[in-house]
Design a protein around this motif. Sequence first.
Motif, PDB file in Angstrom:
ATOM      1  N   GLY A 270      25.199   4.921  -1.849  1.00 37.73           N
ATOM      2  CA  GLY A 270      25.278   3.507  -1.522  1.00 37.73           C
ATOM      3  C   GLY A 270      25.184   2.624  -2.750  1.00 37.73           C
ATOM      4  O   GLY A 270      25.918   1.626  -2.871  1.00 37.73           O
ATOM      5  N   MET A 271      24.302   2.972  -3.690  1.00 40.19           N
ATOM      6  CA  MET A 271      24.160   2.192  -4.921  1.00 40.19           C
ATOM      7  C   MET A 271      25.441   2.219  -5.749  1.00 40.19           C
ATOM      8  O   MET A 271      25.882   1.190  -6.287  1.00 40.19           O
ATOM      9  CB  MET A 271      22.992   2.736  -5.752  1.00 40.19           C
ATOM     10  CG  MET A 271      21.632   2.441  -5.173  1.00 40.19           C
ATOM     11  SD  MET A 271      20.328   3.188  -6.205  1.00 40.19           S
ATOM     12  CE  MET A 271      18.867   2.484  -5.440  1.00 40.19           C
ATOM     13  N   LEU A 272      26.044   3.392  -5.838  1.00 41.25           N
ATOM     14  CA  LEU A 272      27.282   3.520  -6.611  1.00 41.25           C
ATOM     15  C   LEU A 272      28.419   2.723  -5.975  1.00 41.25           C
ATOM     16  O   LEU A 272      29.220   2.090  -6.683  1.00 41.25           O
ATOM     17  CB  LEU A 272      27.665   4.995  -6.746  1.00 41.25           C
ATOM     18  CG  LEU A 272      26.713   5.869  -7.590  1.00 41.25           C
ATOM     19  CD1 LEU A 272      27.143   7.323  -7.535  1.00 41.25           C
ATOM     20  CD2 LEU A 272      26.666   5.383  -9.037  1.00 41.25           C
ATOM     21  N   GLY A 359      19.493  -3.281   8.252  1.00 44.19           N
ATOM     22  CA  GLY A 359      20.532  -2.632   7.461  1.00 44.19           C
ATOM     23  C   GLY A 359      21.939  -2.780   7.994  1.00 44.19           C
ATOM     24  O   GLY A 359      22.882  -3.084   7.256  1.00 44.19           O
ATOM     25  N   ARG A 360      22.129  -2.593   9.291  1.00 47.40           N
ATOM     26  CA  ARG A 360      23.476  -2.625   9.865  1.00 47.40           C
ATOM     27  C   ARG A 360      24.078  -4.020   9.870  1.00 47.40           C
ATOM     28  O   ARG A 360      25.311  -4.164   9.974  1.00 47.40           O
ATOM     29  CB  ARG A 360      23.463  -2.041  11.272  1.00 47.40           C
ATOM     30  CG  ARG A 360      22.638  -2.800  12.260  1.00 47.40           C
ATOM     31  CD  ARG A 360      22.325  -1.977  13.507  1.00 47.40           C
ATOM     32  NE  ARG A 360      21.650  -2.799  14.508  1.00 47.40           N
ATOM     33  CZ  ARG A 360      22.260  -3.342  15.548  1.00 47.40           C
ATOM     34  NH1 ARG A 360      23.559  -3.130  15.723  1.00 47.40           N
ATOM     35  NH2 ARG A 360      21.617  -4.079  16.418  1.00 47.40           N
ATOM     36  N   TRP A 361      23.252  -5.062   9.766  1.00 49.80           N
ATOM     37  CA  TRP A 361      23.770  -6.432   9.793  1.00 49.80           C
ATOM     38  C   TRP A 361      24.581  -6.768   8.550  1.00 49.80           C
ATOM     39  O   TRP A 361      25.302  -7.775   8.529  1.00 49.80           O
ATOM     40  CB  TRP A 361      22.629  -7.429   9.968  1.00 49.80           C
ATOM     41  CG  TRP A 361      22.086  -7.408  11.367  1.00 49.80           C
ATOM     42  CD1 TRP A 361      21.070  -6.617  11.837  1.00 49.80           C
ATOM     43  CD2 TRP A 361      22.554  -8.168  12.485  1.00 49.80           C
ATOM     44  NE1 TRP A 361      20.872  -6.838  13.179  1.00 49.80           N
ATOM     45  CE2 TRP A 361      21.770  -7.793  13.608  1.00 49.80           C
ATOM     46  CE3 TRP A 361      23.547  -9.123  12.649  1.00 49.80           C
ATOM     47  CZ2 TRP A 361      21.956  -8.341  14.867  1.00 49.80           C
ATOM     48  CZ3 TRP A 361      23.736  -9.688  13.909  1.00 49.80           C
ATOM     49  CH2 TRP A 361      22.952  -9.293  14.996  1.00 49.80           C
ATOM     50  N   MET A 396      29.128   1.485   1.470  1.00 51.01           N
ATOM     51  CA  MET A 396      27.751   1.238   1.028  1.00 51.01           C
ATOM     52  C   MET A 396      26.827   1.022   2.213  1.00 51.01           C
ATOM     53  O   MET A 396      25.733   1.589   2.281  1.00 51.01           O
ATOM     54  CB  MET A 396      27.721   0.026   0.091  1.00 51.01           C
ATOM     55  CG  MET A 396      26.342  -0.344  -0.441  1.00 51.01           C
ATOM     56  SD  MET A 396      25.328  -1.345   0.676  1.00 51.01           S
ATOM     57  CE  MET A 396      26.330  -2.826   0.835  1.00 51.01           C
ATOM     58  N   VAL A 397      27.285   0.197   3.174  1.00 49.41           N
ATOM     59  CA  VAL A 397      26.441  -0.086   4.338  1.00 49.41           C
ATOM     60  C   VAL A 397      26.182   1.189   5.139  1.00 49.41           C
ATOM     61  O   VAL A 397      25.038   1.476   5.523  1.00 49.41           O
ATOM     62  CB  VAL A 397      27.100  -1.156   5.239  1.00 49.41           C
ATOM     63  CG1 VAL A 397      26.252  -1.385   6.492  1.00 49.41           C
ATOM     64  CG2 VAL A 397      27.260  -2.463   4.479  1.00 49.41           C
ATOM     65  N   LEU A 402      22.599   5.674   6.742  1.00 52.27           N
ATOM     66  CA  LEU A 402      22.323   7.115   6.827  1.00 52.27           C
ATOM     67  C   LEU A 402      21.098   7.494   6.008  1.00 52.27           C
ATOM     68  O   LEU A 402      20.330   8.386   6.399  1.00 52.27           O
ATOM     69  CB  LEU A 402      23.545   7.903   6.357  1.00 52.27           C
ATOM     70  CG  LEU A 402      24.763   7.869   7.277  1.00 52.27           C
ATOM     71  CD1 LEU A 402      25.976   8.486   6.604  1.00 52.27           C
ATOM     72  CD2 LEU A 402      24.473   8.591   8.591  1.00 52.27           C
ATOM     73  N   ALA A 403      20.892   6.823   4.875  1.00 54.67           N
ATOM     74  CA  ALA A 403      19.703   7.082   4.055  1.00 54.67           C
ATOM     75  C   ALA A 403      18.436   6.729   4.825  1.00 54.67           C
ATOM     76  O   ALA A 403      17.456   7.478   4.817  1.00 54.67           O
ATOM     77  CB  ALA A 403      19.777   6.282   2.755  1.00 54.67           C
TER      78      ALA A 403
END
Length: 417
Positions: A270-272, A359-361, A396-397, A402-403
């Motif tokens: 996600g960061m990448l 997170g999902r927003w 990313m989202v 998932l993380a």
Amino acid sequence: MQAIDKTTAIQQPDALCHMCDQAIKIDDLASGMKAACPRCDEIITVTHRNSLERILVFSVSAIVLLVLSNQFAFITLGIRGMERSITLVQSVKELLAMSEISIAVILVMVIFVIPLLISGSLLWLTLQVKRKTVTRKSLLLLRLIDGLKFWNMAEIYLLAVLISMVKVMSLAEITFGFSFWTFGLLTVMLTAAMLHVDKHQLAQTIKQIIAQRDGIEQPPADTETPPLVSCHICATVQPEHNQSCWFCYHQLESREKPSLQRSWLFLVTGMLLYIPANFLPIMITRSLGTEETSTIIGGVLMLWQHGSYPIAAVIFIASIAVPIGKFLVLTALLTMQQFNLYRDQQSKIIAYRVIEFVGRWSMVDVFVVAFLAGLIQMDNLMSVYPGSAILAFAGMVIATMLAAESFDTRPFWNNDE
């Protein structure tokens, strides 16, 4: 409700808290009451009056509204004498015509597949329970519903549509079609149905029906209770040394599974992905022969300059503040678990609950661009296209979701056991 010491000879607990692994004995609850874990305050179960009947009504209503939402015009847009109406199905077809297959697939899942699976599964399960025709496979259906709840984003898509309309209302005349209102009601029905679904209560009801009908008896408890585990399918509490669940026969999962490694993997991914998502254009607008590109931060600044302060704030929070906050909080939680730093567990759980909820927003920006691209296609007058950043941002989202889902909070209480 009472907490139980898992290391001594005890009565059989009714549940293990999925956040801290506390063994719990749940008393009979009156309608409207809830039971929470005494150690981490996680809600274990909530009782609702006539919950099955309400779920049935909400599910049927959701299916009918889903069908209606795809039969009529969703939005009608008028610009300089030109008028364009679009349905939800057409918005997906426009993305496919632009070769934005991945975004079209995400949209199909959010608008059609997940709402249909949730409402259809709830309808089928409640009918089975009311008719007492449930089987062990019904527990798998309950697990599917519980998993889909995490990915249901119909209300986020509706918010994205409203934000899109605010963006273009100064340039065009907007008319909300019949399908817009039915889709809005669909999100209400889905939310109401899921609020009445209590996994613990439903699982207990299904198991009681099967046990009474098939004459299944619980194995005698050990004199000294070994470490306990909860079956991830039917939530039956049993000794950890069992290789398979005595009730539903599925293989038991211990907390030794590599959840920490998976969470790190998804978080770093996600960061990448967030790097190109911010530097590449997320939306391209072509009007009267000119082309304008905008990045995420560029779109926020443009909305702010045009006086759309609430919308600018929503996009900034969802697309910038929330992802960065998730990166920081998840990195801190994973690092503390990696090095066995288990103090102040309650604050860690609160932080985890927040990032899991918000997170999902962040998908709202993806849906805004996807909807505008499907709606505003007026040849040379004005057309909107997704930029190359949209797929990176969506990835990313999903990766950070998932993380968070892979992260196991139970080891934070290792020193208390």
